[in-house]
Write a protein that holds these residues in place. Structure first.
Motif, PDB file in Angstrom:
ATOM      1  N   PHE A 257     -57.178 -14.447-101.671  1.00 37.19           N
ATOM      2  CA  PHE A 257     -56.680 -15.826-101.842  1.00 37.19           C
ATOM      3  C   PHE A 257     -57.205 -16.426-103.142  1.00 37.19           C
ATOM      4  O   PHE A 257     -56.526 -17.226-103.789  1.00 37.19           O
ATOM      5  N   GLU A 258     -58.409 -16.047-103.511  1.00 40.05           N
ATOM      6  CA  GLU A 258     -58.968 -16.542-104.770  1.00 40.05           C
ATOM      7  C   GLU A 258     -58.111 -16.085-105.947  1.00 40.05           C
ATOM      8  O   GLU A 258     -57.875 -16.837-106.901  1.00 40.05           O
ATOM      9  N   GLU A 259     -57.609 -14.849-105.876  1.00 37.16           N
ATOM     10  CA  GLU A 259     -56.764 -14.313-106.936  1.00 37.16           C
ATOM     11  C   GLU A 259     -55.443 -15.072-107.041  1.00 37.16           C
ATOM     12  O   GLU A 259     -54.900 -15.243-108.139  1.00 37.16           O
ATOM     13  N   TYR A 260     -54.913 -15.521-105.869  1.00 36.79           N
ATOM     14  CA  TYR A 260     -53.600 -16.147-105.859  1.00 36.79           C
ATOM     15  C   TYR A 260     -53.629 -17.653-106.064  1.00 36.79           C
ATOM     16  O   TYR A 260     -52.592 -18.269-106.329  1.00 36.79           O
ATOM     17  N   ALA A 261     -54.771 -18.290-105.938  1.00 37.03           N
ATOM     18  CA  ALA A 261     -54.846 -19.750-106.034  1.00 37.03           C
ATOM     19  C   ALA A 261     -54.283 -20.260-107.356  1.00 37.03           C
ATOM     20  O   ALA A 261     -53.406 -21.143-107.393  1.00 37.03           O
ATOM     21  N   GLU A 262     -54.785 -19.721-108.466  1.00 34.30           N
ATOM     22  CA  GLU A 262     -54.321 -20.191-109.772  1.00 34.30           C
ATOM     23  C   GLU A 262     -52.866 -19.799-110.007  1.00 34.30           C
ATOM     24  O   GLU A 262     -52.112 -20.541-110.651  1.00 34.30           O
ATOM     25  N   ARG A 263     -52.471 -18.652-109.471  1.00 37.51           N
ATOM     26  CA  ARG A 263     -51.074 -18.240-109.622  1.00 37.51           C
ATOM     27  C   ARG A 263     -50.147 -19.236-108.931  1.00 37.51           C
ATOM     28  O   ARG A 263     -49.097 -19.607-109.465  1.00 37.51           O
ATOM     29  N   PHE A 264     -50.520 -19.680-107.738  1.00 36.85           N
ATOM     30  CA  PHE A 264     -49.714 -20.684-107.038  1.00 36.85           C
ATOM     31  C   PHE A 264     -49.644 -21.982-107.852  1.00 36.85           C
ATOM     32  O   PHE A 264     -48.593 -22.616-107.944  1.00 36.85           O
ATOM     33  N   LEU A 269     -47.016 -25.369-107.582  1.00 35.82           N
ATOM     34  CA  LEU A 269     -47.359 -25.819-106.234  1.00 35.82           C
ATOM     35  C   LEU A 269     -48.275 -27.042-106.274  1.00 35.82           C
ATOM     36  O   LEU A 269     -49.214 -27.096-107.076  1.00 35.82           O
ATOM     37  N   ASN A 270     -48.019 -28.001-105.408  1.00 38.55           N
ATOM     38  CA  ASN A 270     -48.827 -29.223-105.315  1.00 38.55           C
ATOM     39  C   ASN A 270     -49.843 -29.173-104.185  1.00 38.55           C
ATOM     40  O   ASN A 270     -50.881 -29.836-104.246  1.00 38.55           O
ATOM     41  N   LEU A 271     -49.529 -28.415-103.128  1.00 38.47           N
ATOM     42  CA  LEU A 271     -50.379 -28.353-101.938  1.00 38.47           C
ATOM     43  C   LEU A 271     -50.504 -26.891-101.524  1.00 38.47           C
ATOM     44  O   LEU A 271     -49.508 -26.223-101.258  1.00 38.47           O
ATOM     45  N   ILE A 272     -51.754 -26.381-101.490  1.00 42.64           N
ATOM     46  CA  ILE A 272     -51.994 -24.955-101.217  1.00 42.64           C
ATOM     47  C   ILE A 272     -52.971 -24.835-100.059  1.00 42.64           C
ATOM     48  O   ILE A 272     -54.090 -25.350-100.106  1.00 42.64           O
ATOM     49  N   GLY A 273     -52.535 -24.161 -98.988  1.00 47.09           N
ATOM     50  CA  GLY A 273     -53.388 -23.984 -97.816  1.00 47.09           C
ATOM     51  C   GLY A 273     -53.241 -22.598 -97.249  1.00 47.09           C
ATOM     52  O   GLY A 273     -52.866 -21.644 -97.940  1.00 47.09           O
ATOM     53  N   GLY A 274     -53.513 -22.459 -95.965  1.00 44.85           N
ATOM     54  CA  GLY A 274     -53.420 -21.160 -95.316  1.00 44.85           C
ATOM     55  C   GLY A 274     -52.858 -21.288 -93.917  1.00 44.85           C
ATOM     56  O   GLY A 274     -52.866 -22.365 -93.318  1.00 44.85           O
ATOM     57  N   CYS A 275     -52.350 -20.158 -93.404  1.00 44.11           N
ATOM     58  CA  CYS A 275     -51.812 -20.148 -92.044  1.00 44.11           C
ATOM     59  C   CYS A 275     -52.509 -19.039 -91.250  1.00 44.11           C
ATOM     60  O   CYS A 275     -53.714 -18.851 -91.398  1.00 44.11           O
TER      61      CYS A 275
END
Length: 618
Positions: A257-264, A269-275
């Motif tokens: 998820f750390e790798e994808y955070a900046e990519r999102f 993207l304005n709001l980034i979370g998890g499911c």
């Protein structure tokens, strides 16, 4: 600063899973939402863990806190209490935080849910359930927004959004769930869904669940929507697996998820979370992975681009054309129980010569093992030129197997299916076998008809549209036939094209069915079942031991007398002809069930049906 303002100024990090966290980390496997009342400290601790990990946004533990879902646990009268308690717990965690936190009241989607109470609910009941939960959440007057999440059907989400917007000015986040990257299961593109939701007033639009970061990132890479739209993503930690005990587990590494955070963020993207499968460790990874909180504008487009759809080109289906104006006979055959198929195919050829309009093939009737009806159907069609109608049961196939069977039938050029539940597995040769039942028969009808659009259940193009006509089963022997016809209306709404009934032995039931269909203005071709009796013992067995079949005492008495007189076959045929007379007064379709491979008997009845057309011409 309110939530709307915060969304305009910076990228926000949302929390992650509640249910899978409670299940995996705390060993809880019950009504998670009821824990708001029974174990408030546990829920509070989860909220605090996400906030400590850096979450700016948390959601209430209310995903399934609606009347329909709570009925499973006999908690349907606790809707208000559970939702209010959930808001209070989230607010308690918010006010103890060392940084600004926003609380969203969560309402989950219902379409496609396997829970019985949900499956049987009408659209009105679903809307009432949502409204009740929404009002309970809003009554607290402590929320910063509403989160509508895990909606597989866009129409359901649009309806939910309309209901929410009518009752509150709070910002609304709408998350669809996709079975494949970039497309919903009905074939709607993610881009079109975003545009429709934006037009309906959603403040933030995104996707959650089912897929991990890899596929959800793909869904946003080519997303072209108005620049004013704010976007959200809540990926699963990855694909689930099972442990040695068969429990569903997620083992996605938070560093992913750390790798994808900046990519999102770079994707706008304005709001980034998890499911599902995510934990506070994944939230902390998102926070670490963001190089900045500055919002990156995403691609804009003037006009939405609709997903290409393949129109269904419905073929002739001769017996359905014929039944509209003429008496039409279908015959049911059970595929052989062994490899000696000569008698079966010889009988089928004789039926064709007699003028039968189609042969229906049972799917392991009475849960007894037989040769695959799809294989037999292919031989009937390809080698003998006979139209097969294949029974497909939800008993023997899971959702994956059903789709495979449907695709296989189309590949063989077989386009007529009777969608049925199937007799319980415990009745058959292997009472220890289990019935699958991933979907109900009505959902199987809908699944089959979706293939006619050229779009598979995951939303992907099939590169070709099918041409299926789907039959549904109906039991006219049930008490209060006029009320029972509601099930026919329901099956019609799911897409069935015609009805095949169980065998009838009392013409009053046929007349009641015809009257009920007329009263309820239901126009659907009906093939009424006729099963010629071969003996008194056969009649008694059907009456006393076969579920859903009852014989009038007059019929039982006639067969008893025939046994004594030694002319059971003749009397059985005469009773069948009398039933056909009554059926043909009300309907054009007759479905003759072959008893014990007695082809001679059935051929005589097929000929009797055909003579009805000659008589009407004269």
């Amino acid at each position: 600063m309110d939530f709307k303002t915060a969304l305009k100024q910076r990228v926000l990090v949302a929390d992650g899973a509640m249910g899978t966290l409670l299940y995996g980390n705390y060993g809880i496997n019950s009504a998670f939402e009821n824990l708001n009342l029974t174990h408030p400290d546990t829920i509070l601790r989860v909220h605090q863990s996400y906030i400590s990990a850096g979450a700016d946004v948390i959601q209430t533990n209310t995903y399934a806190a609606n009347r329909l879902k709570l009925t499973r646990y006999d908690l349907q009268d606790q809707v208000t209490a559970i939702n209010k308690a959930a808001v209070k717990l989230a607010e308690t965690a918010k006010h103890a935080a060392d940084h600004p936190v926003y609380v969203l009241g969560t309402i989950g989607g219902l379409a496609g849910d396997t829970d019985q109470a949900v499956q049987q609910a009408t659209p009105a009941a679903i809307q009432a359930s949502l409204t009740e939960q929404l009002q309970a959440l809003l009554a607290t007057k402590q929320l910063d927004g509403i989160l509508l999440e895990t909606y597989y059907d866009l129409p359901e989400l649009l309806t939910a959004l309309k209901i929410v917007k009518a009752q509150t000015d709070l910002p609304v986040i709408t998350n669809v769930s996709m079975l494949a990257p970039g497309v919903l299961r009905d074939g709607t593109t993610f881009a079109d869904a975003v545009i429709q939701l934006a037009a309906a007033g959603a403040d933030v639009i995104g996707t959650n669940c089912r897929l991990g970061p890899y596929y959800l990132a793909q869904s946003f890479e080519k997303l072209a929507v108005p620049a004013t739209v704010k976007l959200a993503v809540y990926p699963n930690s990855g694909l689930p697996g099972t442990d040695q005990d068969g429990h569903v587990v997620y083992d996605g590494d938070p560093s992913y998820f750390e790798e994808y955070a900046e990519r999102f963020r770079q994707l706008g993207l304005n709001l980034i979370g998890g499911c599902c499968g995510t934990t506070p460790l994944h939230t902390a990874a998102l926070v670490r992975g963001l190089a900045s909180r500055a919002i990156v504008p995403h691609t804009a487009v003037a006009q939405p681009q609709s997903a290409p759809t393949l129109a269904s080109t419905i073929g002739p289906h001769p017996f359905l054309q014929k039944v509209a104006t003429q008496k039409t006979a279908l015959v049911e055959l059970d595929p052989p129980k062994d490899f000696d198929t000569a008698k079966f195919f010889n009988g089928a050829q004789r039926l064709k010569a007699a003028g039968v309009d189609g042969i229906t093939l049972s799917d392991n009737s009475l849960a007894s093992v037989r040769i695959s009806n799809a294989t037999i159907a292919a031989q009937l069609k390809l080698s003998y030129g006979i139209t097969p109608i294949v029974h497909l049961t939800t008993r023997d196939h899971n959702l994956i197997g059903l789709q495979s069977e449907i695709m296989g039938l189309h590949s063989l050029g077989i386009e007529d299916i009777l969608a049925v539940t199937g007799d319980p597995a415990k009745l058959g040769d292997f009472p220890g076998a289990t019935s699958v039942g991933d979907v109900r028969s009505v959902e199987l009808i809908k699944l089959i008809k979706q293939f006619n659009s050229g779009i598979g259940p995951t939303g992907k193009s099939l590169k070709q549209a099918t041409d299926f006509r789907v039959a549904a089963a109906f039991n006219p022997n049930a008490y209060r036939t006029n009320v029972s016809t509601k099930s026919i209306e329901r099956k019609r709404n799911y897409g069935c094209d015609y009805i095949i009934t169980q065998p009838v032995f009392d013409i009053k039931n046929v007349q009641a069915l015809a009257d009920a269909l007329k009263t309820n203005d239901l126009h659907v071709p009906v093939f009424v079942g006729v099963m010629p009796l071969v003996s008194y013992r056969n009649a008694a067995f059907l009456h006393h031991e076969v579920h859903g079949i009852r014989l009038p005492q007059t019929v039982l008495d006639r067969m008893k007398q025939a046994e004594q007189a030694g002319n059971e076959r003749a009397v059985g045929i005469q009773i069948a002809k009398e039933l056909i007379d009554g059926i043909c007064d009300c309907f054009n379709g007759v479905h003759i069930v072959t008893p014990f491979n007695r082809f001679k008997t059935v051929i005589e009845l097929v000929d009797y049906v055909q003579q009805k057309n000659l008589t009407s011409v004269q």
